[in-house]
Design an enzyme around this catalytic site. Structure first.
Site, short mmCIF file in Angstrom:
data_model
loop_
_atom_site.label_atom_id
_atom_site.label_comp_id
_atom_site.label_asym_id
_atom_site.label_seq_id
_atom_site.Cartn_x
_atom_site.Cartn_y
_atom_site.Cartn_z
N LYS A 144 19.03 41.63 33.36
CA LYS A 144 19.79 41.40 32.14
C LYS A 144 18.86 40.92 31.01
CE LYS A 144 23.99 40.02 34.67
NZ LYS A 144 25.06 38.99 34.73
N TYR A 184 31.60 46.49 32.54
CA TYR A 184 32.28 45.26 32.93
C TYR A 184 33.80 45.37 32.81
CZ TYR A 184 27.96 42.51 33.38
OH TYR A 184 26.74 42.00 33.79
N PHE A 235 35.68 34.98 29.58
CA PHE A 235 34.26 35.12 29.29
C PHE A 235 33.86 36.54 28.90
CE2 PHE A 235 34.74 35.51 33.94
CZ PHE A 235 34.14 36.74 34.18
N ARG A 256 22.74 42.14 46.91
CA ARG A 256 23.59 40.99 46.58
C ARG A 256 23.04 39.71 47.22
NH1 ARG A 256 27.59 41.35 42.64
NH2 ARG A 256 28.74 39.76 43.78
N THR A 270 26.81 34.24 42.16
CA THR A 270 26.94 34.48 40.71
C THR A 270 26.49 33.28 39.89
OG1 THR A 270 28.82 35.92 41.20
CG2 THR A 270 28.59 35.16 38.92
N ARG A 321 18.64 34.30 41.72
CA ARG A 321 19.39 33.37 40.86
C ARG A 321 19.15 31.92 41.26
NH1 ARG A 321 24.88 37.03 41.11
NH2 ARG A 321 24.63 38.21 39.17
N ASN A 368 22.42 34.61 34.29
CA ASN A 368 22.04 34.64 35.70
C ASN A 368 21.13 35.81 36.06
OD1 ASN A 368 23.95 36.62 35.56
ND2 ASN A 368 25.32 35.74 37.10
N HIS A 379 22.14 41.84 37.62
CA HIS A 379 23.41 42.42 38.06
C HIS A 379 23.13 43.29 39.27
CE1 HIS A 379 27.22 44.62 38.08
NE2 HIS A 379 26.47 45.68 38.35
N GLU A 418 28.89 52.71 38.66
CA GLU A 418 27.89 52.11 37.77
C GLU A 418 26.63 52.97 37.68
OE1 GLU A 418 27.42 48.17 39.36
OE2 GLU A 418 29.46 47.58 38.80
P1 IDP Z 1 28.36 39.14 39.77
O1 IDP Z 1 27.41 39.45 38.64
O2 IDP Z 1 27.76 38.16 40.74
O3 IDP Z 1 28.90 40.37 40.44
P2 IDP Z 1 30.97 38.90 38.50
O4 IDP Z 1 32.07 38.03 38.99
O5 IDP Z 1 31.10 40.37 38.69
O6 IDP Z 1 29.60 38.37 39.13
O7 IDP Z 1 30.80 38.59 36.96
C1 IDP Z 1 29.99 39.40 36.14
C2 IDP Z 1 29.13 38.53 35.28
O8 IDP Z 1 29.96 37.81 34.38
C3 IDP Z 1 28.36 37.45 36.04
O9 IDP Z 1 27.12 37.91 36.54
C4 IDP Z 1 28.18 36.37 34.99
O10 IDP Z 1 27.05 36.64 34.17
C5 IDP Z 1 29.44 36.51 34.15
N1 IDP Z 1 30.44 35.53 34.58
C6 IDP Z 1 31.19 35.55 35.69
N2 IDP Z 1 32.01 34.49 35.76
C7 IDP Z 1 31.77 33.77 34.63
C8 IDP Z 1 32.31 32.55 34.11
O11 IDP Z 1 33.18 31.91 34.70
N3 IDP Z 1 31.80 32.13 32.90
C9 IDP Z 1 30.85 32.81 32.23
N4 IDP Z 1 30.32 33.97 32.70
C10 IDP Z 1 30.77 34.45 33.88
MG MG Z 2 30.14 41.84 39.72
#
Ligand code: IDP
Ligand code: MG
Length: 152
Positions: free
Chosen positions: A11, A51, A59, A87, A93, A104, A114, A117, A128
């Site tokens: 990212k 997304y 968010f 993963r 996350t 991470r 973080n 992706h 994707e």
């Molecule tokens: P992932 O990237 O581990 O698959 P997802 O739940 O798919 O996590 O969320 C996508 C992205 O959205 C996360 O990588 C993170 O950057 C952001 N994100 C997820 N949950 C939150 C939150 O509660 N606050 C702010 N950003 C979030």
């Molecule tokens: Mg995800």
């Protein structure tokens, strides 16, 4: 063990911090095979499609703004169980909850920054990869001459 392909993004925070090489290196050392790679700017339309599952989350606007804020490194990685391996290598996350030894957990700052992706399941990976790569941009290595451990 099924051979899978999965989308990984470094990212904008990862690219800006000079950690793209670190991410690539960790996935290489895990034994995965790089089959597609590009440096690109994600536009708003692509961000919203990528997304889409989060469209109703609070968010979401910040997420779209962030992923479009600077270049990303988009990659396709291949290997046995690649989706789950990536993963695990990324970690949870929220960097505050990701284990040490993960990308991470070692390098992440907060949940909105973080670094990486990775597709979360086979249907997501397919969807994707199609968003980020044309079929011709993904290599199809000669299996007969392929020395990689992920072939076995
Ligand atoms: P992932 O990237 O581990 O698959 P997802 O739940 O798919 O996590 O969320 C996508 C992205 O959205 C996360 O990588 C993170 O950057 C952001 N994100 C997820 N949950 C939150 C939150 O509660 N606050 C702010 N950003 C979030
Ligand atoms: Mg995800």
């Amino acid at each position: 063990m099924a051979v899978e392909r999965t989308l990984v993004l470094v990212k904008p925070d990862g690219v800006q911090r000079g950690l793209a090489g670190e991410v690539i290196s960790r996935l290489e050392r895990r034994g995965l095979k790089l089959v597609g790679l590009k440096l690109m700017q994600v536009d708003e339309a692509l961000a919203r499609r990528h997304y889409a599952e989060h469209v109703n989350r609070p968010f979401f606007p910040g997420l779209v703004q962030f992923i479009t804020a600077g270049p990303v490194v988009a990659m396709a990685w291949e290997g046995g169980n690649a989706i789950e391996l990536v993963r695990q290598t990324m970690g949870a996350t929220d960097p505050a909850k990701s284990a040490p030894g993960t990308i991470r957990g070692d390098l992440g700052v907060n949940i909105g920054r973080n670094l990486v992706h990775g597709s979360d399941k086979p249907e997501s990976a397919q969807r994707e990869l199609n968003l980020f790569f044309k079929p011709a941009e993904l290599l199809d290595y000669q299996r007969s001459t392929d020395p990689w451990i992920t072939e076995s």
